[in-house]
Each structure stands twice: as structure tokens, then as C-alpha cells.
Scaffold this motif. Structure first.
Motif, PDB file in Angstrom:
ATOM      1  N   PHE A 120       9.336 -13.101  36.230  1.00 41.28           N
ATOM      2  CA  PHE A 120       9.954 -13.138  34.910  1.00 41.28           C
ATOM      3  C   PHE A 120      10.775 -14.428  34.836  1.00 41.28           C
ATOM      4  O   PHE A 120      11.582 -14.693  35.737  1.00 41.28           O
ATOM      5  N   ILE A 122      13.741 -16.111  33.575  1.00 41.97           N
ATOM      6  CA  ILE A 122      15.042 -15.744  33.002  1.00 41.97           C
ATOM      7  C   ILE A 122      15.996 -16.920  33.144  1.00 41.97           C
ATOM      8  O   ILE A 122      16.220 -17.419  34.248  1.00 41.97           O
ATOM      9  N   VAL A 127      12.117 -15.315  38.355  1.00 38.81           N
ATOM     10  CA  VAL A 127      12.676 -14.176  39.105  1.00 38.81           C
ATOM     11  C   VAL A 127      11.528 -13.222  39.394  1.00 38.81           C
ATOM     12  O   VAL A 127      10.795 -12.838  38.484  1.00 38.81           O
ATOM     13  N   LYS A 131      12.708  -7.842  41.285  1.00 42.75           N
ATOM     14  CA  LYS A 131      14.177  -7.996  41.235  1.00 42.75           C
ATOM     15  C   LYS A 131      14.751  -7.491  39.908  1.00 42.75           C
ATOM     16  O   LYS A 131      15.962  -7.275  39.801  1.00 42.75           O
ATOM     17  N   ALA A 132      13.866  -7.310  38.910  1.00 47.26           N
ATOM     18  CA  ALA A 132      14.336  -6.979  37.563  1.00 47.26           C
ATOM     19  C   ALA A 132      14.026  -5.550  37.149  1.00 47.26           C
ATOM     20  O   ALA A 132      14.322  -5.151  36.030  1.00 47.26           O
ATOM     21  N   ASP A 139      15.969   0.244  43.818  1.00 48.28           N
ATOM     22  CA  ASP A 139      15.302  -1.049  43.954  1.00 48.28           C
ATOM     23  C   ASP A 139      14.010  -0.902  44.744  1.00 48.28           C
ATOM     24  O   ASP A 139      13.887  -0.029  45.609  1.00 48.28           O
ATOM     25  N   GLY A 188      13.535  -1.125  33.483  1.00 50.60           N
ATOM     26  CA  GLY A 188      14.004  -2.494  33.644  1.00 50.60           C
ATOM     27  C   GLY A 188      15.502  -2.509  33.870  1.00 50.60           C
ATOM     28  O   GLY A 188      16.212  -1.610  33.399  1.00 50.60           O
ATOM     29  N   LYS A 189      15.967  -3.494  34.598  1.00 50.09           N
ATOM     30  CA  LYS A 189      17.412  -3.624  34.853  1.00 50.09           C
ATOM     31  C   LYS A 189      18.069  -4.390  33.704  1.00 50.09           C
ATOM     32  O   LYS A 189      17.809  -5.578  33.509  1.00 50.09           O
ATOM     33  N   VAL A 192      19.837  -7.640  34.546  1.00 49.95           N
ATOM     34  CA  VAL A 192      19.025  -8.776  35.016  1.00 49.95           C
ATOM     35  C   VAL A 192      18.185  -9.351  33.883  1.00 49.95           C
ATOM     36  O   VAL A 192      18.109 -10.567  33.696  1.00 49.95           O
ATOM     37  N   LEU A 193      17.562  -8.479  33.121  1.00 52.35           N
ATOM     38  CA  LEU A 193      16.659  -8.906  32.049  1.00 52.35           C
ATOM     39  C   LEU A 193      17.417  -9.404  30.819  1.00 52.35           C
ATOM     40  O   LEU A 193      18.568  -9.021  30.593  1.00 52.35           O
TER      41      LEU A 193
END
Length: 208
Positions: A120, A122, A127, A131-132, A139, A188-189, A192-193
Motif C-alpha cells: 500500500f 501511504i 507499506v 502491516k496495514a 497482526d 484494515g488498521k 495505518v491506512l
């Protein structure tokens, strides 16, 4: 002067390199009209997507779905890129499809095909998708994304599925860590996103 001439030539050469690099970059210049680019030499594909914040809290199995598909509102990321265009781009960059899953495959069967690293983009940085996102609110180190193939089934079902989290007989690509029919356990986090409704480029790199 000679110095000025040298400078102008250097400028032209530098500009030429920059323009070429921009043209080859799969993350630059993507629009809703041209939502997908690929680069044979780097074996990369870039897709423009839009974040659907519903799936920061609600679980899904869909990572990227075409907006016109029946699952268009059920994914973390929506795109104007079609599953067919994504499939063709993967073939053009040399990826081999697994085509090992069917709707009547045993639960737990894992998708095969070339491995794909998914990133992704970002704030201008790549990333890793892992991780997202989270699985069951935890995780995950590696979702083991693969080029599943499934073009005929994808066209038949009209779901619009481009990328699924778990092994899928319909999505063009999906994750092999979790087998077929694993279910909707992916979110999705939000920390992070980008925020809901934001555009975000996703890069796929075919791994040898």
C-alpha cells in the motif's frame, strides 16, 4: 557559451531520465480513467483504489473489488480497475496463475500460483499490506498472496473481486496463508491506512 551549452544538454538528459522514470513508475499518473499500470521490467502492477472505512471495524474477506462488481461495497478497497485488466497485466509481466481452486474445492484448500508482494502506498512510501491489516484483530506476518487466476469463474460470478485475503476460487489473486472458506475475519488498521474515502495506490510485485 560552451558552459551554458553543456548545462542545457545536461538538463535535457536529466529531464529525459526523469520523464522516462515517471512513465515507467506504476504509482504515478493513475486516474479513475486509467486506474492500472504495469511495468514488465520490474514485474510490477499499480492499481488506484479508494479506502472504505467500513472495514476498519467490520470484518471482510475482500481486499480490492471493482466498483461495478456485486461485492463492490464489501471490500476494504474499491477500484475502477477490472479483474480482467488485472489478470491480463499479471500475465503480461510474466506471472503464472495457479488455477487450482473451484467452488466445490474442499474447505481449507490453499490457492497456488506465483507469489505476489503487495504494498500500500501511504504518504509516498510503500507499506507491506500485512502491516496495514489484521486477522481476527491480531497482526499477521505474511498473507502469502498468490496469482490464483480464476478468470472464467470471475467473469461468470461478476463479483468484481481483484484481491481476496483468504484462498478464493473467484478472486484473481488471494492469500494462501488461509484456506478456502476461511471466512470474513479481516480488517484494515485505521491508524495505518489513509482515512475513509481517500485514494491509495496498491502495488503488486511478482516474486520469482
Amino acid at each position: 557559451s560552451i558552459f551554458a551549452m553543456v548545462l542545457s544538454v545536461v538538463g535535457v538528459v536529466t529531464l529525459g531520465v526523469t520523464t522516462t522514470q515517471a512513465a515507467k513508475s506504476v504509482t504515478k499518473g493513475l486516474t479513475t480513467e486509467q486506474p492500472l499500470k504495469y511495468n514488465k521490467s520490474t514485474k510490477e502492477i499499480g492499481i488506484l483504489t479508494k479506502v472504505n472505512g467500513t472495514y476498519f471495524t467490520q470484518a471482510t474477506r475482500h481486499v480490492i473489488v471493482n466498483v461495478a462488481g456485486s461485492n463492490g461495497e464489501k471490500s476494504l478497497l474499491k477500484t475502477d480497475a477490472t479483474p480482467q485488466a488485472f489478470y491480463q497485466a499479471l500475465k503480461k509481466v510474466g506471472a503464472q496463475a495457479g488455477n487450482n481452486l473451484a467452488k466445490d474445492s474442499a474447505a481449507g484448500t490453499k490457492v497456488k500460483g506465483n507469489k505476489l508482494a503487495v504494498y500500500f502506498v501511504i504518504n509516498g512510501k510503500r507499506v507491506r499490506a500485512e502491516k496495514a491489516v489484521q486477522v481476527n484483530h491480531k497482526d499477521v506476518a505474511n498473507l502469502d498472496f498468490r496469482f490464483g487466476g480464476n478468470l472464467a469463474m470471475n467473469k461468470k460470478m461478476k463479483t468484481g473481486c481483484v484481491l481476496c485475503f483468504d484462498s478464493c476460487p473467484v478472486g484473481i489473486a488471494s492469500g494462501a496463508k488461509y484456506g478456502f472458506q476461511y471466512g470474513e475475519h479481516f480488517t484494515g488498521k485505521e491508524n495505518v491506512l489513509p482515512k475513509d474515502g481517500s485514494n491509495m495506490v496498491v502495488v503488486f510485485k511478482v516474486k520469482s
